[in-house]
Design a protein around this motif. Sequence first.
Motif, PDB file in Angstrom:
ATOM      1  N   ILE A  34       0.843  -1.203   0.000  1.00  0.00           N
ATOM      2  CA  ILE A  34       0.000   0.000   0.000  1.00  0.00           C
ATOM      3  C   ILE A  34       0.874   1.247   0.000  1.00  0.00           C
ATOM      4  O   ILE A  34       0.681   2.160  -0.804  1.00  0.00           O
ATOM      5  CB  ILE A  34      -0.952   0.006   1.218  1.00  0.00           C
ATOM      6  CG1 ILE A  34      -1.976  -1.124   1.100  1.00  0.00           C
ATOM      7  CG2 ILE A  34      -1.647   1.367   1.345  1.00  0.00           C
ATOM      8  CD1 ILE A  34      -2.792  -1.363   2.355  1.00  0.00           C
ATOM      9  N   VAL A  38       0.785   3.742  -3.255  1.00  0.00           N
ATOM     10  CA  VAL A  38      -0.040   4.936  -3.032  1.00  0.00           C
ATOM     11  C   VAL A  38       0.852   6.004  -2.385  1.00  0.00           C
ATOM     12  O   VAL A  38       0.950   6.071  -1.160  1.00  0.00           O
ATOM     13  CB  VAL A  38      -1.253   4.610  -2.131  1.00  0.00           C
ATOM     14  CG1 VAL A  38      -2.144   5.833  -1.980  1.00  0.00           C
ATOM     15  CG2 VAL A  38      -2.029   3.415  -2.658  1.00  0.00           C
ATOM     16  N   TRP A  41      -0.471   8.091   0.605  1.00  0.00           N
ATOM     17  CA  TRP A  41      -1.295   7.276   1.498  1.00  0.00           C
ATOM     18  C   TRP A  41      -1.565   7.955   2.829  1.00  0.00           C
ATOM     19  O   TRP A  41      -2.608   7.742   3.423  1.00  0.00           O
ATOM     20  CB  TRP A  41      -0.659   5.899   1.710  1.00  0.00           C
ATOM     21  CG  TRP A  41       0.666   5.937   2.387  1.00  0.00           C
ATOM     22  CD1 TRP A  41       1.885   6.031   1.786  1.00  0.00           C
ATOM     23  CD2 TRP A  41       0.916   5.906   3.783  1.00  0.00           C
ATOM     24  NE1 TRP A  41       2.878   6.059   2.728  1.00  0.00           N
ATOM     25  CE2 TRP A  41       2.316   5.984   3.970  1.00  0.00           C
ATOM     26  CE3 TRP A  41       0.100   5.824   4.910  1.00  0.00           C
ATOM     27  CZ2 TRP A  41       2.905   5.976   5.218  1.00  0.00           C
ATOM     28  CZ3 TRP A  41       0.686   5.810   6.162  1.00  0.00           C
ATOM     29  CH2 TRP A  41       2.072   5.882   6.310  1.00  0.00           C
ATOM     30  N   VAL A  46      -8.470   5.153   3.540  1.00  0.00           N
ATOM     31  CA  VAL A  46      -8.324   3.751   3.167  1.00  0.00           C
ATOM     32  C   VAL A  46      -9.609   3.038   3.549  1.00  0.00           C
ATOM     33  O   VAL A  46     -10.056   3.103   4.691  1.00  0.00           O
ATOM     34  CB  VAL A  46      -7.112   3.108   3.892  1.00  0.00           C
ATOM     35  CG1 VAL A  46      -7.012   1.625   3.568  1.00  0.00           C
ATOM     36  CG2 VAL A  46      -5.824   3.841   3.533  1.00  0.00           C
ATOM     37  N   LEU A  62      -0.666   0.610   9.149  1.00  0.00           N
ATOM     38  CA  LEU A  62      -0.746   1.968   8.595  1.00  0.00           C
ATOM     39  C   LEU A  62      -0.756   3.018   9.701  1.00  0.00           C
ATOM     40  O   LEU A  62      -0.131   4.077   9.566  1.00  0.00           O
ATOM     41  CB  LEU A  62      -1.980   2.105   7.703  1.00  0.00           C
ATOM     42  CG  LEU A  62      -1.915   1.357   6.369  1.00  0.00           C
ATOM     43  CD1 LEU A  62      -3.258   1.423   5.654  1.00  0.00           C
ATOM     44  CD2 LEU A  62      -0.797   1.888   5.495  1.00  0.00           C
ATOM     45  N   LEU A  67      -0.749   6.967   9.468  1.00  0.00           N
ATOM     46  CA  LEU A  67      -2.092   7.237   8.948  1.00  0.00           C
ATOM     47  C   LEU A  67      -3.004   7.605  10.113  1.00  0.00           C
ATOM     48  O   LEU A  67      -3.058   6.875  11.114  1.00  0.00           O
ATOM     49  CB  LEU A  67      -2.671   6.008   8.232  1.00  0.00           C
ATOM     50  CG  LEU A  67      -4.056   6.220   7.615  1.00  0.00           C
ATOM     51  CD1 LEU A  67      -3.938   7.050   6.336  1.00  0.00           C
ATOM     52  CD2 LEU A  67      -4.733   4.893   7.328  1.00  0.00           C
TER      53      LEU A  67
END
Length: 80
Positions: A34, A38, A41, A46, A62, A67
């Motif tokens: 991922i 991306v 990201w 997501v 993540l 994230l």
Amino acid sequence: PDVIARLQREATAAKVRLHVLWDPRDGRLDVAGIVSQVPDWREADVWFCGPGGFGRAIRDGLLRLGLPAERFHQELFEMR
């Protein structure tokens, strides 16, 4: 009709960037994949649909990388 082509058209119409992975071609989905596929990201939302434990592993990975938790969305179901 080609299901993937239809999904791509619908994603484009909704202004969603769709990433389609096929295990034999792309390998299995994981956090490293991922992050590499991306580039933005950290700013993305997501959306995950799949086995609960797998989704939690993707989410946890993540989040550890930065994230924001509110940007990870997961369908809540378990495979039998």
